[in-house]
Design a protein around this motif. Structure first.
Motif, mmCIF file in Angstrom:
data_model
loop_
_atom_site.group_PDB
_atom_site.id
_atom_site.type_symbol
_atom_site.label_atom_id
_atom_site.label_comp_id
_atom_site.label_asym_id
_atom_site.label_seq_id
_atom_site.Cartn_x
_atom_site.Cartn_y
_atom_site.Cartn_z
ATOM 1 N N ALA A 236 0.859 -1.183 0.000
ATOM 2 C CA ALA A 236 0.000 0.000 0.000
ATOM 3 C C ALA A 236 0.894 1.232 0.000
ATOM 4 N N ALA A 237 0.592 2.185 -0.867
ATOM 5 C CA ALA A 237 1.522 3.285 -1.122
ATOM 6 C C ALA A 237 1.598 4.311 -0.001
ATOM 7 N N ASN A 238 0.592 4.376 0.886
ATOM 8 C CA ASN A 238 0.724 5.246 2.069
ATOM 9 C C ASN A 238 -0.084 4.669 3.216
ATOM 10 N N ASP A 239 -0.013 5.304 4.374
ATOM 11 C CA ASP A 239 -0.678 4.776 5.564
ATOM 12 C C ASP A 239 -2.195 4.770 5.410
ATOM 13 N N GLY A 240 -2.737 5.772 4.731
ATOM 14 C CA GLY A 240 -4.183 5.817 4.528
ATOM 15 C C GLY A 240 -4.674 4.627 3.735
ATOM 16 N N LEU A 241 -3.974 4.308 2.637
ATOM 17 C CA LEU A 241 -4.357 3.150 1.828
ATOM 18 C C LEU A 241 -4.053 1.862 2.572
ATOM 19 N N GLY A 242 -2.982 1.867 3.369
ATOM 20 C CA GLY A 242 -2.686 0.704 4.199
ATOM 21 C C GLY A 242 -3.824 0.437 5.166
ATOM 22 N N ASN A 243 -4.335 1.496 5.804
ATOM 23 C CA ASN A 243 -5.443 1.337 6.738
ATOM 24 C C ASN A 243 -6.712 0.879 6.019
ATOM 25 N N ALA A 244 -6.901 1.347 4.780
ATOM 26 C CA ALA A 244 -8.047 0.901 3.982
ATOM 27 C C ALA A 244 -7.983 -0.611 3.770
ATOM 28 N N ALA A 245 -6.793 -1.110 3.419
ATOM 29 C CA ALA A 245 -6.628 -2.556 3.223
ATOM 30 C C ALA A 245 -6.828 -3.298 4.547
ATOM 31 N N ILE A 246 -6.304 -2.740 5.632
ATOM 32 C CA ILE A 246 -6.434 -3.383 6.947
ATOM 33 C C ILE A 246 -7.901 -3.486 7.356
ATOM 34 N N SER A 247 -8.693 -2.455 7.041
ATOM 35 C CA SER A 247 -10.117 -2.501 7.396
ATOM 36 C C SER A 247 -10.818 -3.676 6.707
ATOM 37 N N VAL A 248 -10.423 -3.977 5.489
ATOM 38 C CA VAL A 248 -10.991 -5.120 4.760
ATOM 39 C C VAL A 248 -10.457 -6.432 5.334
ATOM 40 N N LEU A 249 -9.172 -6.459 5.631
ATOM 41 C CA LEU A 249 -8.584 -7.663 6.227
ATOM 42 C C LEU A 249 -9.239 -7.977 7.571
ATOM 43 N N LYS A 250 -9.559 -6.958 8.358
ATOM 44 C CA LYS A 250 -10.219 -7.170 9.646
ATOM 45 C C LYS A 250 -11.572 -7.842 9.462
ATOM 46 N N LYS A 251 -12.318 -7.397 8.448
ATOM 47 C CA LYS A 251 -13.630 -7.991 8.201
ATOM 48 C C LYS A 251 -13.520 -9.468 7.863
ATOM 49 N N ASN A 252 -12.372 -9.844 7.293
ATOM 50 C CA ASN A 252 -12.147 -11.227 6.884
ATOM 51 C C ASN A 252 -11.241 -11.990 7.858
ATOM 52 N N LYS A 253 -11.014 -11.353 9.051
ATOM 53 C CA LYS A 253 -10.187 -11.971 10.100
ATOM 54 C C LYS A 253 -8.784 -12.352 9.595
ATOM 55 N N LEU A 254 -8.249 -11.470 8.749
ATOM 56 C CA LEU A 254 -6.911 -11.680 8.191
ATOM 57 C C LEU A 254 -5.907 -10.624 8.663
ATOM 58 N N ASN A 255 -6.388 -9.645 9.446
ATOM 59 C CA ASN A 255 -5.456 -8.609 9.905
ATOM 60 C C ASN A 255 -4.408 -9.226 10.815
ATOM 61 N N GLY A 256 -3.192 -8.762 10.650
ATOM 62 C CA GLY A 256 -2.081 -9.317 11.420
ATOM 63 C C GLY A 256 -1.456 -10.538 10.772
ATOM 64 N N LYS A 257 -2.199 -11.160 9.880
ATOM 65 C CA LYS A 257 -1.682 -12.331 9.164
ATOM 66 C C LYS A 257 -1.077 -11.950 7.821
ATOM 67 N N VAL A 258 -1.584 -10.854 7.257
ATOM 68 C CA VAL A 258 -1.135 -10.381 5.939
ATOM 69 C C VAL A 258 -0.354 -9.081 6.130
#
Length: 365
Positions: A236-258
């Motif tokens: 992810a090119a910056n922290d904002g986009l990184g957080n956007a991806a993390i929000s999706v990963l959280k919904k799929n219980k993948l945060n911290g794993k990816v």
């Protein structure tokens, strides 16, 4: 890019003086070197894509101008191209003798720079180079190095997790921002050889218009669906986009794993790193960038030109633009404390609620 041996310490930095009053001046001569009272205009791009513009750049630029005793006017275009041009026209007719811009795209930026030039107003590209533009200076970080650090950071995090043949997705920055191109050049220089060798697998890739975080989340959700949830790393090119991806990963219980990358070292990004949801960020000492740009702008506003010892070649015009390029820093959990120690973010802002314990564990005191 060609970089000289000049460091930020040799740029000279702040001119000292009294506190500025921010009123309009009434000089009629359009030449910056005339008797017209020095006044500096600054146009920031938005406040949505990153908190840095209002929370850091504005603050540091104001402090530098006040210390030098020059009049100034700092405005934010809020990602509106028409507003960007309107602000520039207002500043030019309002008597600025130097104009510093963070362009929204090179077309709009170029038009504003030409308009300023036609009125005898000196100009600086701040943070983003305007392709085909006419600015006297360009002040930024070495943005290909920023991208390289992102690629190296993601590689370390994937290695630490022991992922074999990881599928790596890209959330690139805005297609109209030349910096996004430079970041991608940087991380491609690290990751493309791994894709070519088969060590890594290239996953979906999208550029996010206007660095819009909501669009970034939508695009990443589509990527995750497209791959059946098989994404092992996110550039992810910056922290904002990184957080956007993390929000999706959280919904799929993948945060911290990816592992997810970032850039800007903003509070949210640093909190994500402390929580283990973000792999790394790139810290850019905005005060150094603002101070360097302010000194050049103060000189231009007074009709003075300073040597930088560095140039960047404009890929559109071929012009060598006198430049100041600063060095970014890679941040993982173990050195988040360095960003706090540098004064870029405060412990009070970072170490709230559930992050209090994580801050203590990271040595932030």
């Amino acid at each position: 890019m060609r970089r000289g041996i000049l460091t930020i310490a040799t740029v000279g930095l702040l001119v000292t003086g009294g506190v500025a009053a921010c009123g309009d001046d009434s000089g009629s001569d359009n030449d910056a070197g005339s008797d017209k009272k020095p006044k500096i205009g600054v146009i920031l791009p938005d406040s949505k894509s990153s908190g840095r513009w209002e929370n850091a750049d504005r603050k540091f630029l104001e402090a530098a101008f006040k210390a030098a005793g020059v009049d100034y006017d700092i405005q934010n275009a809020q990602d509106d191209k028409n507003q960007f041009q309107t602000l520039a026209d207002q500043m030019i007719t309002g008597g600025v003798t130097a104009l510093m811009i963070v362009n929204l795209d090179s077309g709009t930026g170029k038009a504003v720079l030409e308009r300023a030039k036609s009125q005898g107003v000196a100009t600086i590209d701040y943070d983003r180079l305007t392709l085909g533009g006419s600015a006297e200076y360009y002040v930024s970080f070495d943005n290909e190095v920023v991208g390289k650090l992102q690629g190296e950071g993601l590689t370390k995090c994937l290695t630490d997790k022991g992922v074999q043949k990881p599928v790596v997705a890209y959330l690139n920055g805005s297609p109209t921002d030349n910096n996004a191109t430079l970041f991608k050049n940087g991380y491609d220089s690290v990751l493309k050889p791994k894709f070519d060798s088969g060590e890594y697998v290239k996953g979906p890739e999208q550029s996010v218009p206007a660095w819009d975080n909501a669009q970034g989340a939508t695009l990443f959700e589509q990527m995750l669906t497209q791959t059946g949830g098989k994404i092992d790393g996110v550039l992810a090119a910056n922290d904002g986009l990184g957080n956007a991806a993390i929000s999706v990963l959280k919904k799929n219980k993948l945060n911290g794993k990816v592992p997810v990358t970032g850039q800007d070292a903003d509070v949210q990004g640093l909190q994500n790193i402390l929580a283990g949801d973000q792999c790394m960020t790139v810290y850019k000492a905005i005060k150094q960038e603002a101070d360097a740009a302010a000194e050049l702008a103060i000189g231009l506003a007074k009709g003075e030109r300073k040597e930088t010892g560095q140039t960047v070649k404009d890929p559109e015009s071929g012009r060598d633009v006198p430049s100041v390029l600063l060095t970014p820093k890679l941040i993982f959990k173990e050195n988040v404390k360095d960003v706090v120690a540098d004064g870029f973010v405060t412990k009070e802002a970072l170490c709230t609620a559930e992050y209090t314990k994580l801050c203590a564990e990271a040595g932030i005191s």
